[in-house]
Design a protein around this motif. Structure first.
Motif, PDB file in Angstrom:
ATOM      1  N   VAL A   1      -1.218   4.244   3.664  1.00 16.16           N
ATOM      2  CA  VAL A   1      -1.801   3.975   2.342  1.00 16.16           C
ATOM      3  C   VAL A   1      -1.599   5.197   1.456  1.00 16.16           C
ATOM      4  N   LYS A   2      -0.905   5.023   0.340  1.00 19.30           N
ATOM      5  CA  LYS A   2      -0.553   6.156  -0.527  1.00 19.30           C
ATOM      6  C   LYS A   2      -1.361   6.094  -1.833  1.00 19.30           C
ATOM      7  N   PHE A   3      -2.553   6.696  -1.792  1.00 19.22           N
ATOM      8  CA  PHE A   3      -3.404   6.704  -2.989  1.00 19.22           C
ATOM      9  C   PHE A   3      -2.790   7.519  -4.128  1.00 19.22           C
ATOM     10  N   GLU A   4      -1.902   8.450  -3.769  1.00 19.83           N
ATOM     11  CA  GLU A   4      -1.365   9.359  -4.793  1.00 19.83           C
ATOM     12  C   GLU A   4      -0.290   8.710  -5.664  1.00 19.83           C
ATOM     13  N   LYS A   5       0.178   7.520  -5.303  1.00 13.58           N
ATOM     14  CA  LYS A   5       1.228   6.902  -6.124  1.00 13.58           C
ATOM     15  C   LYS A   5       0.634   6.461  -7.463  1.00 13.58           C
ATOM     16  N   GLU A   6       1.511   6.350  -8.436  1.00 12.81           N
ATOM     17  CA  GLU A   6       1.070   6.004  -9.793  1.00 12.81           C
ATOM     18  C   GLU A   6       0.624   4.553  -9.873  1.00 12.81           C
TER      19      GLU A   6
ATOM     20  N   VAL B   1       0.823  -1.228   0.000  1.00  8.49           N
ATOM     21  CA  VAL B   1       0.000   0.000   0.000  1.00  8.49           C
ATOM     22  C   VAL B   1       0.849   1.266   0.000  1.00  8.49           C
ATOM     23  N   GLY B   2       2.144   1.157   0.284  1.00  3.89           N
ATOM     24  CA  GLY B   2       2.998   2.337   0.369  1.00  3.89           C
ATOM     25  C   GLY B   2       3.627   2.725  -0.956  1.00  3.89           C
ATOM     26  N   ASN B   3       4.267   3.892  -0.951  1.00  6.04           N
ATOM     27  CA  ASN B   3       4.998   4.372  -2.127  1.00  6.04           C
ATOM     28  C   ASN B   3       6.452   3.917  -1.994  1.00  6.04           C
ATOM     29  N   ILE B   4       6.723   2.713  -2.465  1.00  4.73           N
ATOM     30  CA  ILE B   4       8.045   2.113  -2.261  1.00  4.73           C
ATOM     31  C   ILE B   4       9.050   2.645  -3.283  1.00  4.73           C
ATOM     32  N   GLY B   5       8.564   2.960  -4.482  1.00  3.18           N
ATOM     33  CA  GLY B   5       9.446   3.533  -5.499  1.00  3.18           C
ATOM     34  C   GLY B   5      10.058   4.861  -5.062  1.00  3.18           C
TER      35      GLY B   5
ATOM     36  N   ALA C   1      14.603   3.060   4.636  1.00  3.43           N
ATOM     37  CA  ALA C   1      13.605   2.015   4.889  1.00  3.43           C
ATOM     38  C   ALA C   1      12.239   2.658   5.077  1.00  3.43           C
ATOM     39  N   ARG C   2      11.190   1.870   4.886  1.00  2.00           N
ATOM     40  CA  ARG C   2       9.832   2.399   5.073  1.00  2.00           C
ATOM     41  C   ARG C   2       8.943   1.353   5.756  1.00  2.00           C
ATOM     42  N   TYR C   3       8.137   1.829   6.698  1.00  2.00           N
ATOM     43  CA  TYR C   3       7.116   0.997   7.317  1.00  2.00           C
ATOM     44  C   TYR C   3       5.899   1.002   6.403  1.00  2.00           C
ATOM     45  N   THR C   4       5.374  -0.183   6.097  1.00  2.00           N
ATOM     46  CA  THR C   4       4.236  -0.247   5.181  1.00  2.00           C
ATOM     47  C   THR C   4       3.418  -1.495   5.502  1.00  2.00           C
ATOM     48  N   MET C   5       2.440  -1.782   4.668  1.00  2.00           N
ATOM     49  CA  MET C   5       1.588  -2.959   4.864  1.00  2.00           C
ATOM     50  C   MET C   5       1.307  -3.628   3.527  1.00  2.00           C
TER      51      MET C   5
END
Length: 373
Positions: free
Chosen positions: A264-269, A76-80, A87-91
């Motif tokens: 949750v990053k809805f703005e990612k492509e 759900v995160g913006n990993i790119g 590092a990033r915390y995500t789900m």
């Protein structure tokens, strides 16, 4: 569990036993629960330093030209958008928005990432990433057997580690990682943590785990470092208000239900698994706020446990997700999801039903404990 149903053992298994650890089955791994007093281990991490074996965590490597695109689709995160070395915390969620696991993703290089899953969900996450990789020019690799993971946590941990490495620890930010050598052992040195304290995780080859543990133990001798088991890790993360999968996070909750919609990053492509369901969950959370994760501090001595009902005015208004005695506060504490009407710190008349008796509790904002920077 292994395919034969036997418990898996970390590279430090014999060492834990030589230290007199009480061992327990945790997610199919035989892990140290405590070495002596879990209260002493907990307080050592808060005031000095503790050394943990976390080799049960699930490392999954994702590589290839479209590794970032795959992870942006699968998670759900913006990993790119994560820079190399960070590092990033995500789900990772199901198509219906339910949480499969919470993860830390390290970007090791331009086209290489390491996903760290919880031990109990490592296979589920591996299977989901493998399935979601279809059509992407990327490889998903199970690296659970390629790493041992040691963590040193607590205010003395930077000094202990500095005595064993020339890596730039001062320049290593929170939620970052860099390759280095610790006590002669090649390691990925990460600064994340699950205790509420400053500290480091050291990803190394299993064959180097024992010598690294021994070197860290020796380096920490003069400043109060002690070996720590999973029991105090749980009370430390509870005081720090950090969620535990299977307790605060489950497949029946979306990140918005868990108060973690920010991941949750809805703005990612592009599309990602669960996007539509999560949009609906976000809208629902605005119009009908879900139950809120709060802290509860006991007025008495009885300890609440996961699954106990939270009550007010004779009505059930929520449920405890984690509870334990807090060594730092000296009182029993709990995290619980409660109805929004009773979620404000100081809300009156709130109790926990402990075997038929409604014990009074104070509602407080999370976390219970925040370290002094």
């Amino acid at each position: 569990m292994s395919s034969t149903g036997e418990l898996r053992h970390t590279a430090l298994d014999a060492l834990h036993r030589s230290l007199g650890a009480t061992m327990t089955d945790f997610a199919g791994w035989d892990m140290p629960l405590r070495y002596g007093s879990e209260r002493d281990e907990h307080l050592a991490v808060r005031t000095k330093a503790g050394l943990f074996d976390l080799s049960h965590m699930g490392e999954i490597t994702v590589t290839g030209p479209q590794a970032a695109a795959l992870l942006d689709f699968a998670l759900v995160g913006n990993i790119g958008g994560v820079k190399p070395g960070r590092a990033r915390y995500t789900m990772i969620c199901r198509a219906d928005g339910g949480i499969l696991d919470d993860l830390i993703v390290y970007r090791l290089g331009e086209t290489e990432y390491m996903v760290v899953a919880n031990a109990s969900n490592a296979q589920v996450v591996l299977d989901a990433l493998t399935e979601r990789a279809a059509g992407f020019d990327a490889e998903v690799r199970d690296d659970r057997d390629a790493y041992a993971l040691l963590a040193v946590q607590g205010p003395q941990s930077p000094g202990i580690l500095k005595s064993l490495t020339d890596a730039d620890l001062d320049g290593l930010k929170y939620y970052a990682g860099l390759p280095g050598t610790v006590a002669g052992v090649p390691a990925l040195i990460a600064r994340t943590g699950y205790t509420g304290e400053d500290g480091f995780e050291l990803f190394v080859k299993p064959e180097h785990a024992v010598e690294l543990w021994q070197a860290l133990t020796k380096a920490g001798e003069g400043v109060g470092l002690v070996p720590c088991g999973l029991s105090c890790r749980d009370t430390l993360r509870l005081e720090a208000g950090m969620p535990l999968y299977g307790h605060e996070l489950t497949t029946s909750l979306t990140p918005f239900d868990a108060g973690l919609g920010r991941v949750v990053k809805f703005e990612k492509e592009g599309d990602f698994v669960g996007r539509e369901a999560l949009r609906e969950a976000a809208a629902r959370a605005e119009s009908q706020p879900p139950r809120v994760l709060v802290g509860l501090v006991a007025e008495g001595r009885r300890v609440p446990r996961a699954g106990y009902a939270v009550v007010a005015g004779g009505e059930v208004i929520g449920e405890v997700t984690s509870g334990a005695p807090s060594p730092t506060l000296g009182k029993p504490i709990a995290m619980a999801y409660v109805d929004p009407a009773h979620a404000a710190p100081g809300a009156s008349g709130v109790g926990v039903d402990i075997r038929g008796s409604h014990e009074p509790y104070e509602v407080v904002a999370l976390p219970f404990y925040k370290r002094q920077k």
